[in-house]
Design a protein around this motif. Structure first.
Motif, PDB file in Angstrom:
ATOM      1  N   ASN A  51       0.471  -0.673  -3.926  1.00  0.00           N
ATOM      2  CA  ASN A  51      -0.320   0.351  -4.608  1.00  0.00           C
ATOM      3  C   ASN A  51      -0.305   0.103  -6.121  1.00  0.00           C
ATOM      4  O   ASN A  51       0.639  -0.478  -6.646  1.00  0.00           O
ATOM      5  CB  ASN A  51       0.263   1.735  -4.304  1.00  0.00           C
ATOM      6  N   THR A  52      -1.327   0.603  -6.796  1.00  0.00           N
ATOM      7  CA  THR A  52      -1.403   0.435  -8.255  1.00  0.00           C
ATOM      8  C   THR A  52      -0.303   1.233  -8.957  1.00  0.00           C
ATOM      9  O   THR A  52       0.093   0.895 -10.069  1.00  0.00           O
ATOM     10  CB  THR A  52      -2.764   0.938  -8.776  1.00  0.00           C
ATOM     11  N   GLY A  53       0.184   2.268  -8.301  1.00  0.00           N
ATOM     12  CA  GLY A  53       1.265   3.061  -8.898  1.00  0.00           C
ATOM     13  C   GLY A  53       1.414   4.376  -8.181  1.00  0.00           C
ATOM     14  O   GLY A  53       0.656   5.319  -8.433  1.00  0.00           O
ATOM     15  N   THR A 105      -1.078   2.515   3.783  1.00  0.00           N
ATOM     16  CA  THR A 105      -2.311   2.296   4.537  1.00  0.00           C
ATOM     17  C   THR A 105      -2.164   2.794   5.973  1.00  0.00           C
ATOM     18  O   THR A 105      -1.242   2.385   6.677  1.00  0.00           O
ATOM     19  CB  THR A 105      -2.682   0.798   4.479  1.00  0.00           C
ATOM     20  N   SER A 106      -3.105   3.658   6.383  1.00  0.00           N
ATOM     21  CA  SER A 106      -3.043   4.260   7.718  1.00  0.00           C
ATOM     22  C   SER A 106      -3.588   3.319   8.778  1.00  0.00           C
ATOM     23  O   SER A 106      -4.578   2.620   8.557  1.00  0.00           O
ATOM     24  CB  SER A 106      -3.858   5.550   7.752  1.00  0.00           C
ATOM     25  N   PHE A 107      -2.953   3.335   9.940  1.00  0.00           N
ATOM     26  CA  PHE A 107      -3.440   2.574  11.087  1.00  0.00           C
ATOM     27  C   PHE A 107      -4.501   3.406  11.808  1.00  0.00           C
ATOM     28  O   PHE A 107      -4.255   4.562  12.153  1.00  0.00           O
ATOM     29  CB  PHE A 107      -2.289   2.304  12.078  1.00  0.00           C
ATOM     30  N   THR A 160     -10.661   1.902  13.953  1.00  0.00           N
ATOM     31  CA  THR A 160     -11.719   1.202  13.220  1.00  0.00           C
ATOM     32  C   THR A 160     -11.148   0.058  12.387  1.00  0.00           C
ATOM     33  O   THR A 160     -11.653  -1.066  12.419  1.00  0.00           O
ATOM     34  CB  THR A 160     -12.472   2.191  12.301  1.00  0.00           C
ATOM     35  N   ARG A 161     -10.076   0.343  11.673  1.00  0.00           N
ATOM     36  CA  ARG A 161      -9.470  -0.706  10.841  1.00  0.00           C
ATOM     37  C   ARG A 161      -8.930  -1.836  11.704  1.00  0.00           C
ATOM     38  O   ARG A 161      -9.091  -3.010  11.392  1.00  0.00           O
ATOM     39  CB  ARG A 161      -8.366  -0.097   9.970  1.00  0.00           C
ATOM     40  N   ASP A 162      -8.298  -1.456  12.821  1.00  0.00           N
ATOM     41  CA  ASP A 162      -7.698  -2.467  13.687  1.00  0.00           C
ATOM     42  C   ASP A 162      -8.769  -3.374  14.284  1.00  0.00           C
ATOM     43  O   ASP A 162      -8.580  -4.577  14.409  1.00  0.00           O
ATOM     44  CB  ASP A 162      -6.901  -1.777  14.808  1.00  0.00           C
ATOM     45  N   VAL A 188     -11.111  14.239  -3.910  1.00  0.00           N
ATOM     46  CA  VAL A 188     -10.704  13.264  -2.901  1.00  0.00           C
ATOM     47  C   VAL A 188     -11.131  11.859  -3.347  1.00  0.00           C
ATOM     48  O   VAL A 188     -12.140  11.702  -4.035  1.00  0.00           O
ATOM     49  CB  VAL A 188     -11.290  13.646  -1.518  1.00  0.00           C
ATOM     50  N   GLN A 189     -10.341  10.852  -2.955  1.00  0.00           N
ATOM     51  CA  GLN A 189     -10.680   9.466  -3.322  1.00  0.00           C
ATOM     52  C   GLN A 189     -11.414   8.788  -2.168  1.00  0.00           C
ATOM     53  O   GLN A 189     -11.012   8.915  -0.995  1.00  0.00           O
ATOM     54  CB  GLN A 189      -9.401   8.686  -3.663  1.00  0.00           C
ATOM     55  N   SER A 190     -12.460   8.035  -2.491  1.00  0.00           N
ATOM     56  CA  SER A 190     -13.218   7.327  -1.449  1.00  0.00           C
ATOM     57  C   SER A 190     -12.491   6.041  -1.035  1.00  0.00           C
ATOM     58  O   SER A 190     -11.533   5.615  -1.682  1.00  0.00           O
ATOM     59  CB  SER A 190     -14.631   7.012  -1.941  1.00  0.00           C
ATOM     60  N   THR A 235      -4.770  14.321  -0.108  1.00  0.00           N
ATOM     61  CA  THR A 235      -4.417  12.966   0.310  1.00  0.00           C
ATOM     62  C   THR A 235      -3.210  13.091   1.242  1.00  0.00           C
ATOM     63  O   THR A 235      -2.840  14.213   1.621  1.00  0.00           O
ATOM     64  CB  THR A 235      -4.134  12.013  -0.882  1.00  0.00           C
ATOM     65  N   ASP A 236      -2.608  11.967   1.620  1.00  0.00           N
ATOM     66  CA  ASP A 236      -1.392  12.010   2.438  1.00  0.00           C
ATOM     67  C   ASP A 236      -0.335  12.857   1.703  1.00  0.00           C
ATOM     68  O   ASP A 236      -0.233  12.771   0.479  1.00  0.00           O
ATOM     69  CB  ASP A 236      -0.817  10.598   2.618  1.00  0.00           C
ATOM     70  N   VAL A 237       0.469  13.600   2.436  1.00  0.00           N
ATOM     71  CA  VAL A 237       1.466  14.462   1.791  1.00  0.00           C
ATOM     72  C   VAL A 237       2.426  13.660   0.907  1.00  0.00           C
ATOM     73  O   VAL A 237       2.802  14.094  -0.178  1.00  0.00           O
ATOM     74  CB  VAL A 237       2.231  15.313   2.838  1.00  0.00           C
TER      75      VAL A 237
HETATM   76  N1  LIG Z   1      -3.409   6.516   3.913  1.00  0.00           N
HETATM   77  C1  LIG Z   1      -4.769   6.661   3.480  1.00  0.00           C
HETATM   78  C2  LIG Z   1      -4.876   6.931   1.957  1.00  0.00           C
HETATM   79  C3  LIG Z   1      -4.364   5.784   1.148  1.00  0.00           C
HETATM   80  C4  LIG Z   1      -4.755   5.823  -0.351  1.00  0.00           C
HETATM   81  O1  LIG Z   1      -5.307   4.828  -0.857  1.00  0.00           O
HETATM   82  N2  LIG Z   1      -4.453   6.922  -1.050  1.00  0.00           N
HETATM   83  C5  LIG Z   1      -4.798   7.061  -2.432  1.00  0.00           C
HETATM   84  C6  LIG Z   1      -4.382   8.445  -2.934  1.00  0.00           C
HETATM   85  S1  LIG Z   1      -2.613   8.706  -2.864  1.00  0.00           S
HETATM   86  C7  LIG Z   1      -4.154   5.986  -3.274  1.00  0.00           C
HETATM   87  O2  LIG Z   1      -3.079   5.505  -2.980  1.00  0.00           O
HETATM   88  N3  LIG Z   1      -4.811   5.598  -4.376  1.00  0.00           N
HETATM   89  C8  LIG Z   1      -4.306   4.651  -5.320  1.00  0.00           C
HETATM   90  C9  LIG Z   1      -5.371   3.695  -5.801  1.00  0.00           C
HETATM   91  O3  LIG Z   1      -6.451   3.592  -5.173  1.00  0.00           O
HETATM   92  O4  LIG Z   1      -5.131   3.016  -6.816  1.00  0.00           O
HETATM   93  C10 LIG Z   1      -5.568   5.417   3.822  1.00  0.00           C
HETATM   94  O5  LIG Z   1      -4.991   4.444   4.309  1.00  0.00           O
HETATM   95  O6  LIG Z   1      -6.788   5.407   3.617  1.00  0.00           O
END
Ligand SMILES: N[C@@H](CCC(=O)N[C@@H](CS)C(=O)NCC(=O)O)C(=O)O
Length: 343
Positions: free
Chosen positions: A43-45, A106-108, A111-113, A152-154, A198-200
């Motif tokens: 993750n970016t952070g 990253t969620s399993f 579709t992704r699989d 929410v993030q896309s 987002t995820d808790v």
């Molecule tokens: N578990 C979810 C959400 C994962 C996700 O990317 N969450 C965002 C919000 S916590 C995130 O980490 N963003 C950081 C980024 O895109 O730099 C997925 O797999 O789609």
């Protein structure tokens, strides 16, 4: 006529053997060994999962998985290059070969699989999607979000879960969608949306790292989805998939059988327990079948600790995030974390 039949037979035979041959078996491990480094997408952070300190050093639960795999394969947890990836970029980075493994909340999903040409490995954190609101608002449950704006993030599972939840409950929630994480969180903190979703684990992390005063924000008790988070690898290299998967199972097995970073050396030298002996390579060699040496798992546990130690250190009740162990307890302690038998 005879020659034609023979030629056809030979062609069929060749096709049969080509199809049966493993696709690029061990290619990723070979590349990593010659490069002397694993390239891990993170993750970016997201404090607790993957973030850098002021010296640029990465840490977190997702980072520890990269470190564990490096310890297993290269004998050194430091031999990792981290590539920070946002939600949009993560899968392409793995598909294109820019990274060897994606270890990033990253969620399993089906579709992704089935559609990305990637394989899901094992679950490192069982999560669910939730909501965060300002404590001063009167909202105390997700059903009270009727007609409200939610940031929410896309490029995430989050976006679709939100619309599903709104529709299923007739809530007419108004999603405010952002491509960038920073934009989504700052929109929420500046009051542009009533809630952020987002995820808790992500909510707890964001509240801790970005809120002026974390106590001004509450995470609602509702979970609206299942988010099984874990690393992914490129499809087509089963040997590499097995290494990442069994490193995670090994961390879980170590916790189950009481092996920690502090006692691993003693147990390895003295244990009479057959399972411990197998895990640590003192009586049986579990590494060989994975293309690794027999000390692979002992070394992993020595460096990162077992799964429980990784959880506690990065995100557990004693850490700044204070996430309860909950579903991520071992199966024999009330949770659903279940390491497949290393045998
Ligand atoms: N578990 C979810 C959400 C994962 C996700 O990317 N969450 C965002 C919000 S916590 C995130 O980490 N963003 C950081 C980024 O895109 O730099 C997925 O797999 O789609």
């Amino acid at each position: 006529m005879m020659l034609r039949a023979l030629q056809t037979f030979a062609a069929v035979l060749t096709l049969y053997f080509l199809a049966a041959a493993p696709a690029h078996a061990g290619k990723t491990l070979d590349t990593i060994r010659s490069r002397g480094q694993i390239i891990c997408g993170v993750n970016t952070g997201l404090a607790g999962f993957s973030a850098t300190n002021s010296n640029g050093k990465w840490s977190g639960l997702d980072v520890d998985i990269c470190r564990a795999v490096a310890a297993a394969t290269l004998g050194d947890a430091e031999k990792v290059k981290y590539v920070p990836l946002n939600a949009q970029a993560r899968f392409t980075a793995l598909q294109s070969g820019e990274i060897d493994v994606l270890s990033r909340n990253t969620s399993f999903t089906l579709t992704r699989d089935a559609s990305l040409g990637l394989s899901q490995t094992a679950v490192t954190y069982y999560d669910g999607q939730g909501f965060m609101v300002q404590a001063k608002s009167k909202i105390r449950s997700a059903k009270q979000l009727k007609g409200q704006t939610v940031c929410v993030q896309s490029g995430t599972t989050t976006e679709k879960n939100l619309t599903d939840f709104s529709r299923a409950n007739g809530l007419n929630i108004k999603p405010v969608v952002f491509e960038k994480f920073e934009a989504a969180e700052s929109a929420y903190f500046s009051g542009r949306c009533v809630a952020y979703t987002t995820d808790v684990s992500g909510l707890a992390s964001t509240r801790n790292q970005s809120a002026k005063n974390p106590a001004d924000h509450i995470i609602l008790p509702d979970l609206i989805s299942k988010e099984p988070l874990g690393p992914m690898v490129r499809r087509g290299d089963d040997e590499w998939l097995a290494i990442v998967k069994w490193t995670i199972y090994g961390l879980l097995e170590a916790e189950e059988y009481g092996i920690t970073s502090a006692n691993v050396d003693t147990i390895k030298a003295t244990t009479k327990d057959p399972v411990q002996g197998r895990l640590l390579g003192s009586t049986e060699d579990s590494g060989k079948l994975l293309g690794l040496d027999r000390d692979w798992l002992a070394r992993v546990i020595k460096t990162t600790g077992n799964y429980g130690e990784i959880f506690e250190r990065n995100v557990g009740p004693q850490s700044v995030l204070q996430l309860p162990r909950g579903l991520n307890n071992l199966w024999n302690h009330g949770g659903i974390q279940y390491g497949m038998p290393v045998r």
